[in-house]
Design an enzyme around this catalytic site. Structure first.
Site, PDB file in Angstrom:
ATOM      1  N   SER A 155      26.179  21.580 -15.165  1.00  0.00           N
ATOM      2  CA  SER A 155      26.706  21.619 -14.480  1.00  0.00           C
ATOM      3  C   SER A 155      27.233  21.962 -13.073  1.00  0.00           C
ATOM      4  CB  SER A 155      27.988  21.329 -15.504  1.00  0.00           C
ATOM      5  OG  SER A 155      29.364  21.088 -14.632  1.00  0.00           O
ATOM      6  N   TYR A 169      34.841  25.526 -20.670  1.00  0.00           N
ATOM      7  CA  TYR A 169      33.568  24.926 -19.905  1.00  0.00           C
ATOM      8  C   TYR A 169      32.412  24.921 -18.659  1.00  0.00           C
ATOM      9  CZ  TYR A 169      30.592  20.643 -18.567  1.00  0.00           C
ATOM     10  OH  TYR A 169      29.810  20.008 -18.139  1.00  0.00           O
TER      11      TYR A 169
END
Length: 265
Positions: A155, A169
Site C-alpha cells: 500500500s 496498517y
C-alpha cells in the site's frame, strides 16, 4: 518478441489469497481472463465460492482462516494434492483498523500485523516447495528460464504517512515492502522472484467507507484525478507474472495514479 508471448500467463497455476473480494478479486479475474488456473483462498468461504462461480471453471476455492496456522498448513496441503507446481503466489489478504491514537487498542496490532505481515511469510514459506517446482532454470545464452513469482500487495500507506489513524496498517505495509525485498534476496537464489505492488485507492470493502465520505477529496489529491480500476492492478500483476517481468526482483511498484509523488503545500 510479441505481446501474446511476452505477457502470457496461460496455463500458469496461481494462488491469490483474499481473492474473492476487492483488489484480490480484480487480480483473480485478470489471471482467469488470460488463461491461468487460479486458486482463491480466504476465510470467507461464501465469497470464495461466489467468485469462482462468476469467474468460471478454471478458478477454484480453498477457504482458509489465515489467523490460524493450521488453516495455513491445510491450504497448502490441499493445494499440493491438486497441483505439483505453483507458478505465482499473490499475497493479497489483509485487514485494517482505524481508531484515534489515544484509543488505539493493543489487540489491533496483533490482528493487523498477523494477517498483513506474519502470514505473508508463513504462506510463502509453506508454498516454497511448490514454487521451486514451478521455477524453470535458464541455460545460459539459450534461455533465461522462467522463475516462479511472489507478488505481495502492499500500500502507498506503507510509503507515506497516511492522513487516517491506521497505525498498525501503515506499519504492517511498510514491513511487508521490506519483507518482500528480503525474500527477493533469499529466494532469488532459488529462482523465485518477490515483488510488491503498493496500491493507492481502489474500490474495495476496506476503502468503501472512506470513499463514501472522501472520494472527491481523494481523487483531487491524485495527479491522474481518479481511483484505481481492476485493469490497473491486474495488469501490473500480469506483467510481473509473465516473461515481461521475469527480471524484476525486489521491486516496489506504485499503482496509485501518482499519489505518493503529488506535491503538497
Amino acid at each position: 518478441m510479441d505481446v501474446s508471448t511476452l505477457f502470457s500467463v496461460k496455463d500458469k497455476v496461481v494462488l491469490v489469497t483474499g481473492g474473492g473480494k476487492g483488489i484480490g478479486r480484480m487480480i483473480s479475474e485478470g489471471f482467469v481472463a488470460n488463461g491461468a488456473k487460479v486458486y482463491i483462498s480466504s476465510r470467507d468461504a461464501k465469497a470464495c465460492e461466489k467468485a469462482c462461480e462468476e469467474l468460471n471453471a478454471i478458478a477454484h476455492a480453498i477457504p482458509a482462516d489465515f489467523y490460524k496456522l493450521e488453516d495455513c498448513k491445510r491450504l497448502v496441503e490441499e493445494l499440493s494434492k491438486r497441483e505439483k507446481k505453483l507458478h505465482v503466489l499473490v499475497n493479497n489478504s489483509g485487514s485494517n483498523w482505524g481508531e484515534s491514537y489515544d484509543g488505539y487498542p493493543d489487540h489491533a496490532w496483533t490482528r493487523v500485523l498477523t494477517l498483513n505481515l506474519h502470514r505473508v511469510f508463513t504462506i510463502t514459506q509453506l508454498c516454497t516447495p511448490l514454487l521451486e517446482a514451478a521455477a524453470v532454470p535458464g541455460d545460459g545464452a539459450k534461455s533465461v528460464g522462467d522463475p516462479a513469482r511472489i507478488i505481495n500487495i502492499g500500500s502507498v500507506d506503507g510509503l507515506t504517512v497516511p492522513a487516517l489513524e491506521t497505525f498498525a496498517y501503515s506499519a504492517s505495509k511498510a514491513g511487508l515492502h521490506h519483507l518482500s525485498e528480503v525474500l527477493a534476496h533469499h529466494l532469488g537464489k532459488r529462482n523465485i522472484t518477490s515483488n510488491t505492488i503498493a496500491c493507492g485507492p481502489f474500490e474495495s470493502k476496506m476503502m468503501a467507507e472512506t470513499l463514501k465520505r472522501m472520494r472527491a477529496q481523494i481523487e483531487a489529491s491524485i495527479p491522474l484525478r481518479r481511483i484505481g480500476t481492476a485493469e490497473d492492478v491486474a495488469g501490473c500483476c500480469l506483467f510481473l507474472a509473465s516473461r515481461a517481468g521475469a527480471y524484476v526482483n525486489g521491486a516496489t511498484i506504485t499503482v496509485d495514479g501518482g499519489s505518493v509523488i503529488s506535491a503538497k503545500l
